[in-house]
Design a protein around this motif. Sequence first.
Motif, mmCIF file in Angstrom:
data_model
loop_
_atom_site.group_PDB
_atom_site.id
_atom_site.type_symbol
_atom_site.label_atom_id
_atom_site.label_comp_id
_atom_site.label_asym_id
_atom_site.label_seq_id
_atom_site.Cartn_x
_atom_site.Cartn_y
_atom_site.Cartn_z
ATOM 1 N N HIS A 4 6.594 30.987 -60.761
ATOM 2 C CA HIS A 4 8.010 31.050 -60.418
ATOM 3 C C HIS A 4 8.898 30.260 -61.667
ATOM 4 O O HIS A 4 8.428 29.692 -62.382
ATOM 5 C CB HIS A 4 8.350 30.425 -59.145
ATOM 6 C CG HIS A 4 7.261 31.084 -58.039
ATOM 7 N ND1 HIS A 4 7.806 32.108 -57.202
ATOM 8 C CD2 HIS A 4 6.051 30.703 -57.682
ATOM 9 C CE1 HIS A 4 6.778 32.680 -56.403
ATOM 10 N NE2 HIS A 4 5.999 31.666 -56.566
ATOM 11 N N CYS A 41 15.222 31.456 -58.117
ATOM 12 C CA CYS A 41 13.970 31.633 -59.053
ATOM 13 C C CYS A 41 13.969 32.777 -60.054
ATOM 14 O O CYS A 41 14.605 33.719 -59.892
ATOM 15 C CB CYS A 41 12.849 32.152 -58.083
ATOM 16 S SG CYS A 41 11.482 32.748 -58.879
ATOM 17 N N HIS A 86 11.241 38.513 -54.696
ATOM 18 C CA HIS A 86 11.757 37.697 -55.684
ATOM 19 C C HIS A 86 13.300 37.528 -55.483
ATOM 20 O O HIS A 86 13.667 36.310 -55.815
ATOM 21 C CB HIS A 86 11.283 38.064 -56.964
ATOM 22 C CG HIS A 86 12.262 37.626 -58.209
ATOM 23 N ND1 HIS A 86 12.016 36.428 -58.763
ATOM 24 C CD2 HIS A 86 12.803 38.048 -59.224
ATOM 25 C CE1 HIS A 86 12.831 35.937 -59.621
ATOM 26 N NE2 HIS A 86 13.294 37.420 -59.977
ATOM 27 N N MET A 90 14.351 34.737 -53.346
ATOM 28 C CA MET A 90 13.974 33.315 -53.598
ATOM 29 C C MET A 90 14.874 32.309 -53.941
ATOM 30 O O MET A 90 14.848 31.947 -55.219
ATOM 31 C CB MET A 90 12.746 33.450 -54.416
ATOM 32 C CG MET A 90 11.903 31.935 -54.379
ATOM 33 S SD MET A 90 10.322 32.294 -55.184
ATOM 34 C CE MET A 90 9.948 30.473 -55.496
ATOM 35 N N GLU A 100 11.607 33.854 -62.352
ATOM 36 C CA GLU A 100 10.734 34.577 -62.887
ATOM 37 C C GLU A 100 10.114 35.481 -61.709
ATOM 38 O O GLU A 100 9.854 34.979 -60.862
ATOM 39 C CB GLU A 100 9.627 33.537 -63.284
ATOM 40 C CG GLU A 100 8.335 34.125 -63.711
ATOM 41 C CD GLU A 100 8.423 34.935 -65.307
ATOM 42 O OE1 GLU A 100 9.114 34.313 -65.994
ATOM 43 O OE2 GLU A 100 8.143 36.254 -65.382
ATOM 44 N N LEU A 101 9.998 36.764 -62.393
ATOM 45 C CA LEU A 101 9.775 37.903 -61.127
ATOM 46 C C LEU A 101 8.423 37.330 -60.691
ATOM 47 O O LEU A 101 7.439 37.166 -61.295
ATOM 48 C CB LEU A 101 9.611 39.153 -62.107
ATOM 49 C CG LEU A 101 9.218 40.275 -61.128
ATOM 50 C CD1 LEU A 101 9.928 40.606 -59.944
ATOM 51 C CD2 LEU A 101 9.173 41.540 -61.931
ATOM 52 N N CYS A 102 8.558 37.284 -59.343
ATOM 53 C CA CYS A 102 7.046 36.790 -58.426
ATOM 54 C C CYS A 102 6.846 37.612 -57.458
ATOM 55 O O CYS A 102 5.891 37.315 -56.593
ATOM 56 C CB CYS A 102 7.522 35.448 -58.121
ATOM 57 S SG CYS A 102 9.139 35.311 -56.993
#
Lengths: 341, 616
Positions: free
Chosen positions: A172, A207, A215, A218, A209-211
């Motif tokens: 993340h 967030c 996502h 987030m 960063e693609l999680c």
Amino acid sequence: MRHFVIVGILVVLAAVGAYAGLDASGLMPVAASAQAGSATTAGSIDWMWNLQVIAMSFLFALIVVPLVYALIVFRRKQGDTSDAEHITGNTPLEITWTLIPLVLVLAFAYLGAYSLREVRRADPQAMIVKVHAQQFAWSFEYPDYGGVISDKLYLPAGTQILLQMDSKDVIHSFWVPEFRVKQDVVPGRVTELRITPTLPGEYKVRCAELCGTSHYSMENGVVVTSEAEFIAWAQEQQNALASAQTPEGKGELLVKANGCLGCHSITATALPTAPTWFGLFGSSVTLEDGSTVTADEAFLKESIHDPLAKIVKGFAPIMPAYSNLTDEDIAAIIAYIESLK
Amino acid sequence: MKKIYSIPLVRGLVWLVVGLVIGIAAVAGIRAALGLDATGRYLFTEHAWVFGGFVGTLAFIATHGVMGDWFKWWRGQDTPEHHEDPASWLKYLGPSLDHKVIGIQYTITAIILLVVGGTFALIFRTELSFEGQQFLNPDQYNTLMSLHGMLMIVSILLGIAGLMNYLVPLLIGAADMAFPRLNAFSFWIAVPAAVWLLLSMPLGGVETGWTGYPPLSANPAKIGQQMFFLGVFVAGWSSVLGALNLIATVARMRAKGMTAFRLPIFVWASIATSLIALTATQLIGLSFQMVMFQRLFGMGFFDPAKGGNPVLFQHLFWFYSHPAVYVFILPGLGVVSELLPPLIRKPLFGYKWVAMSSFGIALVGFLVWAHHMFTSGMNEYLRVPFMYSTLLVAVPTGVKFFSWVATIWKGKIPTPMPSAFLFTIGAIVVFLMGGLTGPPNATVSTDLHLHDTYWIVGHFHDTLFGGFVFPFFAALYYWFPKATGRRLDERLGRLHFWLMTPAFLVLSSGMMRIGLLGMRRRIFDYDPALGFENMHVTLTVAAFLIAFSIAIFIYNMIVSVKEGDPAPGNIWNSRSPEWQVPSPMPAHNYETPFEVVGEPYDYGLPGSKYVEFMKK
Ligand SMILES: [Cu+2]
Ligand SMILES: [Cu+2]
């Protein structure tokens, strides 16, 4: 010669105009940390950014103005079929436009390193906050305040904060646009980030960063207050933790601290990721293989301890296992779920 | 039925499916025999699908006919050096060895993938127009967004391969590429790659974006992720082998007198690009293969629970994927330098500097990969040298811009401007925007804000449109008459340009603007509190305008092949050898070889010539 004078004047005008226009349009969100700073605090991110906007405006004008000028002024006359003048190059000119950009690059490299040093400047007295990331929620732990855990990041203005971040599952990235700085949170290790909030207000950590599936959602709240207000809040949380005597009260705290609400909803409308808990207790749940079970204590306990054992129909098997939760914790969470009607 | 099956592409695809089924059945059977679970969430287990994909790829390539000569040599039979192609358009569906046919095959496939990838973008762009969920769910959004990225990348790789294949042998006076059979193989291997990429959709999709970072890409719930990796891995072969072939061709098959500094500038750019593709592509193949093995065999390369390191993946991945950006743009910049002189009748300003700047960019491009990782948690101090090396790329890139402006200065600007010229100028301006928005990302402190936002998305769309899309269209408007003997319609061409350019500038600047203000990249929905809805509506409208303009272009191509104005000769009055012979280009290129007797771009020097055909 005449051409060069006109173009020179136009380049300057266009560069100044472009910079003024960009600057006036408000490129960055409000600055709320010492790292963000401002266009006039040397070394800060907004200062560095401002220099770059100046450079971009100037270089854009330097290329586009002569280009457009040439396209207009050197048009072929009607009936003219001749070729242009035979000019193949000019070595001193080539050397000039290699060397001048090189000097500019070196200058910006120096300024960039200087700015990085200012942004990283560490205060040994910094207050530590532990940041726990997991699909798709953040939680924040305050070791200096009896391990209080919150799903909102409360911070005192004027104090440097050292964030120590870890992730339960995938990568993340911690980013509050108003603070400018960003740091990935990597499973299996602790990454650090220093922030000195300056402007009280409410922001969001988003967030970056693609999680996975959710996502996009987030995002948790960030509240910057005065030092005194922050301490009052922390005390209150500590007291709440100590006095959370009812099981569902304790369950609610645990649910927030463990990020369950990144996937599960507690209202009648479910999130796309996971079933809602609203009215779950005692209802009948259809599983992936088509069978049904009643959502009693045993089923809920199993679902939390070993989420892959029975998968609810219509959902992906993405729920992480929570081996850190004791039987007592799980009983409290179930009591909390039971209270959601 | 038999007739359709005799078309090599159809035959290959039939066997691809058969191979897939056989591979799956083999793994499922073995698993069942061993008492393991033979079925899975997507009918069969991940192992079965991957092995099936592997067998399917081999089956396609073995039955399509592209290995036919090799099989014969293996059995000790002789085959003729050249094969005559069928006269009909069916030659484009078969294993032709003619570099011109292969160049066109590449180009058409690139346009098809551009349309598919672009359509994906339109779908998720529409979803993004308004706050809240419209008609996709987050998983569908992530899949379309990821495949948009990878399909466009494959499309670009095929597009530049198309230009290089068609043009380089003509420009250097060769009869074909150095290894015609390998050339055909490089193209056809890309077809199964595209099939696997698309097959990832029904198998759970892709949720990682084109970068495929683990641990997310190791999520066992999505088998689609594996098909995505497999597709990219196979496509990588196409790139590596194509690059090898091109370098050998330029090294060994130049016309008499074509010394290094008399090479057309596009050839310089092609070598620079091929050197990168030849030496860096392995790293993306390797990194994806490691994730595949992590998933299939439990090898914990990037799994922290097993002592692996997720950041290691990013190093391997970007060691290719940054230089790859230069693979995408160098040929396009070569097209700009190649087209300006004949169109404005003036020599390329500072030829040697322009040629060397391509090499400068390629070389420095190898030393900058970690600028994608400033926030990744890699060693903090490493960020500084990578900032320096990245900023350095600005110097050779600047040389190109200055040389272009100096070339245009005092040139004879054509009136009315032909579409090829409009797209060349468009390329310069758009690429300039991409170039100027780069240094803030290379500077660590500002990148901490910019990284992973829509600003980055706007920035790289600028570089790829300016470095590839605009020059690609310029090249097609310029060389279409060479390939077909007919011109593209100029009125439609100008409409294409004047629709696409403003729409694109709105799109990329709009993306950058909201990115600075807090719009993250790769999100399915955005926080209403940010107030981005109006901008997203605008961006969607702009995207549809671009799509519409490209539809006009495709219509123009289809109509002009048959009905365009005939253009049998040297319509651009160019010095370059391919225009000294009739169009469409004869089957075996130059009937008599030519000799290089002058500089390539000496426009305006009376009595001078670049090439002279030898007497029979
Ligand atoms: Cu995320
Ligand atoms: Cu890069």
